[in-house]
Write a protein that holds these residues in place. Structure first.
Motif, PDB file in Angstrom:
ATOM      1  N   ARG A   9       7.457  -0.316   3.617  1.00 20.22           N
ATOM      2  CA  ARG A   9       7.231  -1.001   4.894  1.00 20.22           C
ATOM      3  C   ARG A   9       5.725  -1.136   5.070  1.00 20.22           C
ATOM      4  O   ARG A   9       4.977  -0.514   4.315  1.00 20.22           O
ATOM      5  CB  ARG A   9       7.870  -0.246   6.070  1.00 20.22           C
ATOM      6  N   ARG A  64      15.500  13.267   8.208  1.00 17.38           N
ATOM      7  CA  ARG A  64      16.695  12.442   8.005  1.00 17.38           C
ATOM      8  C   ARG A  64      17.301  12.596   6.613  1.00 17.38           C
ATOM      9  O   ARG A  64      18.479  12.321   6.417  1.00 17.38           O
ATOM     10  CB  ARG A  64      16.365  10.975   8.247  1.00 17.38           C
ATOM     11  N   ALA A  97      15.354   1.127  -0.214  1.00 17.11           N
ATOM     12  CA  ALA A  97      16.276   0.989   0.916  1.00 17.11           C
ATOM     13  C   ALA A  97      16.485   2.324   1.633  1.00 17.11           C
ATOM     14  O   ALA A  97      16.508   2.393   2.870  1.00 17.11           O
ATOM     15  CB  ALA A  97      17.611   0.436   0.430  1.00 17.11           C
ATOM     16  N   LEU A  98      16.615   3.387   0.862  1.00 17.41           N
ATOM     17  CA  LEU A  98      16.828   4.717   1.439  1.00 17.41           C
ATOM     18  C   LEU A  98      15.627   5.162   2.259  1.00 17.41           C
ATOM     19  O   LEU A  98      15.765   5.644   3.384  1.00 17.41           O
ATOM     20  CB  LEU A  98      17.108   5.710   0.305  1.00 17.41           C
ATOM     21  N   ARG A 100      13.291   3.182   3.492  1.00 13.57           N
ATOM     22  CA  ARG A 100      13.116   2.255   4.621  1.00 13.57           C
ATOM     23  C   ARG A 100      13.985   2.695   5.786  1.00 13.57           C
ATOM     24  O   ARG A 100      13.555   2.714   6.941  1.00 13.57           O
ATOM     25  CB  ARG A 100      13.495   0.845   4.174  1.00 13.57           C
ATOM     26  N   GLU A 101      15.231   3.077   5.483  1.00 16.52           N
ATOM     27  CA  GLU A 101      16.143   3.517   6.532  1.00 16.52           C
ATOM     28  C   GLU A 101      15.723   4.868   7.111  1.00 16.52           C
ATOM     29  O   GLU A 101      15.804   5.099   8.316  1.00 16.52           O
ATOM     30  CB  GLU A 101      17.555   3.617   5.959  1.00 16.52           C
ATOM     31  N   ALA A 102      15.247   5.768   6.246  1.00 18.06           N
ATOM     32  CA  ALA A 102      14.876   7.115   6.698  1.00 18.06           C
ATOM     33  C   ALA A 102      13.602   7.117   7.530  1.00 18.06           C
ATOM     34  O   ALA A 102      13.419   8.006   8.364  1.00 18.06           O
ATOM     35  CB  ALA A 102      14.703   8.034   5.494  1.00 18.06           C
ATOM     36  N   THR A 103      12.718   6.142   7.307  1.00 19.37           N
ATOM     37  CA  THR A 103      11.457   6.114   8.049  1.00 19.37           C
ATOM     38  C   THR A 103      11.476   5.118   9.197  1.00 19.37           C
ATOM     39  O   THR A 103      10.459   4.914   9.853  1.00 19.37           O
ATOM     40  CB  THR A 103      10.282   5.773   7.115  1.00 19.37           C
ATOM     41  N   ALA A 104      12.618   4.502   9.459  1.00 23.37           N
ATOM     42  CA  ALA A 104      12.722   3.545  10.561  1.00 23.37           C
ATOM     43  C   ALA A 104      12.523   4.275  11.882  1.00 23.37           C
ATOM     44  O   ALA A 104      12.937   5.427  12.040  1.00 23.37           O
ATOM     45  CB  ALA A 104      14.087   2.862  10.533  1.00 23.37           C
TER      46      ALA A 104
END
Length: 146
Positions: A9, A64, A97-98, A100-104
């Motif tokens: 990101r 997460r 992807a993992l 990106r989702e965990a740091t959202a």
């Protein structure tokens, strides 16, 4: 080919040097070449100790992903393709992807609202109408009030 820097990101990029790769023989179909080529890929990334992870994102990711981390290291395996390169690309995509989702950022808290007067009245009118329809069903019952 594979990128030199994996972009997760804005403000969070992983240089290729911080990724650990291991190769082994894959199981499943592939003919005679499956016994001789190391097409299975294991990708590991040290979430807890990597200098490329910003501190606030590191804390969020560690919280997460705590069930998937072993000693602060995230490991992914890819063996769905017959070629090592395609498995490496698949592992990189899954890692991105993992992370990106965990740091959202967490979702904004819900602001409580109340239903409008019109929506309440429409709901109650619908319930009253439904009750009348049900009351109109069936024949007359003996002893019912007229």
């Amino acid at each position: 080919m594979l990128p030199e820097v994996l972009v997760i990101r804005p403000g969070f990029q992983i240089p290729a040097g911080e990724l650990g790769w291991r190769y082994s023989r894959s199981t499943g179909p592939g003919g005679q070449s499956v016994n001789t080529s190391d097409s299975r890929v294991e990708l590991s990334f040290d979430v807890a100790g990597a200098p490329s992870v910003p501190e606030q994102l590191r804390a969020r990711a560690l919280a997460r992903l705590e069930g998937r981390l072993v000693g602060g290291v995230l490991t992914l395996a890819a063996s769905e393709h017959r070629s090592q390169l395609r498995n490496r690309e698949a592992a990189l995509e899954r890692l991105a992807a993992l992370l990106r989702e965990a740091t959202a950022p967490p979702p904004r808290p819900r602001r409580p609202t109340r239903p409008s007067r019109g929506s309440v009245e429409r709901r109650l009118a619908g319930k009253k109408l439904r009750g009348q329809v049900k009351r109109g069903r069936g024949g007359r019952h003996p002893g019912a009030d007229d």
